[in-house]
Design a protein around this motif. Structure first.
Motif, short mmCIF file in Angstrom:
data_model
loop_
_atom_site.label_atom_id
_atom_site.label_comp_id
_atom_site.label_asym_id
_atom_site.label_seq_id
_atom_site.Cartn_x
_atom_site.Cartn_y
_atom_site.Cartn_z
N SER A 169 12.36 5.29 0.64
CA SER A 169 12.20 4.69 1.96
C SER A 169 10.73 4.59 2.32
CB SER A 169 12.92 5.54 3.02
OG SER A 169 12.24 6.78 3.19
N TYR A 170 10.43 3.72 3.26
CA TYR A 170 9.04 3.58 3.72
C TYR A 170 8.56 4.88 4.34
CZ TYR A 170 4.90 1.89 6.10
OH TYR A 170 3.61 1.74 6.54
N GLN A 171 9.44 5.58 5.04
CA GLN A 171 9.09 6.86 5.66
C GLN A 171 8.66 7.87 4.58
OE1 GLN A 171 12.29 8.77 7.76
NE2 GLN A 171 10.98 10.36 8.60
N THR A 172 9.39 7.93 3.48
CA THR A 172 9.03 8.84 2.39
C THR A 172 7.71 8.41 1.76
OG1 THR A 172 11.36 9.32 1.94
CG2 THR A 172 9.79 9.76 0.17
N PHE A 173 7.52 7.10 1.57
CA PHE A 173 6.26 6.60 1.01
C PHE A 173 5.08 7.00 1.88
CE2 PHE A 173 2.96 3.33 0.86
CZ PHE A 173 2.56 3.46 -0.47
N ALA A 216 -5.46 7.89 -3.11
CA ALA A 216 -6.27 6.91 -2.37
C ALA A 216 -5.69 5.51 -2.54
CB ALA A 216 -7.72 6.97 -2.82
N ALA A 217 -5.22 5.18 -3.74
CA ALA A 217 -4.61 3.87 -3.99
C ALA A 217 -3.32 3.70 -3.18
CB ALA A 217 -4.34 3.69 -5.48
N LEU A 218 -2.54 4.78 -3.06
CA LEU A 218 -1.32 4.72 -2.24
C LEU A 218 -1.67 4.52 -0.77
CD1 LEU A 218 0.80 7.54 -3.90
CD2 LEU A 218 1.05 5.07 -4.19
N ASN A 260 -2.00 0.91 3.94
CA ASN A 260 -2.76 0.22 4.98
C ASN A 260 -2.56 -1.29 4.96
OD1 ASN A 260 -3.85 2.59 5.98
ND2 ASN A 260 -5.64 2.49 4.63
N ARG A 261 -2.10 -1.83 3.84
CA ARG A 261 -1.89 -3.26 3.70
C ARG A 261 -0.45 -3.69 4.02
NH1 ARG A 261 -6.17 -5.37 0.29
NH2 ARG A 261 -7.50 -3.64 -0.32
N VAL A 262 0.46 -2.72 4.12
CA VAL A 262 1.87 -3.01 4.35
C VAL A 262 2.11 -3.27 5.83
CG1 VAL A 262 4.19 -2.00 4.32
CG2 VAL A 262 2.67 -1.67 2.38
N LYS A 263 2.86 -4.33 6.07
CA LYS A 263 3.28 -4.62 7.45
C LYS A 263 4.77 -4.33 7.52
CE LYS A 263 -0.28 -8.02 8.15
NZ LYS A 263 -0.63 -9.42 8.34
#
Length: 82
Positions: A38-42, A68-70, A75-78
């Motif tokens: 899930s996005y929450q877990t990510f 740092a890559a994650l 930061n790029r995910v909407k």
């Protein structure tokens, strides 16, 4: 997976591809695995200072550059919550 001391059970991984990689001077076995989360877990993983992973009996820690890559990806995910 453990992110800053919190155990996150991601479930069973699925085999995507398996075969030999002959791009090097020696033949090596290569497997690509995937798991959905899930996005929450990510976001928990991306926000963590320390992340340890276990695949089968093999465990390893993500390096700072991996985390740092994650964070950069996050930061790029909407994301639009429901």
């Amino acid at each position: 997976m453990v992110a800053d001391g919190e155990r996150l059970k991601l479930g069973r991984m699925a085999l995507v591809t398996q075969g030999q990689d002959t791009n090097k001077l020696i033949d090596v076995m290569k497997e690509v695995l995937e798991v959905s989360l899930s996005y929450q877990t990510f976001t928990k993983i991306a926000a963590a200072e320390e992340v340890e992973m276990m695949v089968g009996k093999t465990s390893f820690a993500l390096q700072e550059k991996n985390i740092a890559a994650l964070r950069d990806l996050n930061n790029r995910v909407k994301f639009r919550g429901r």
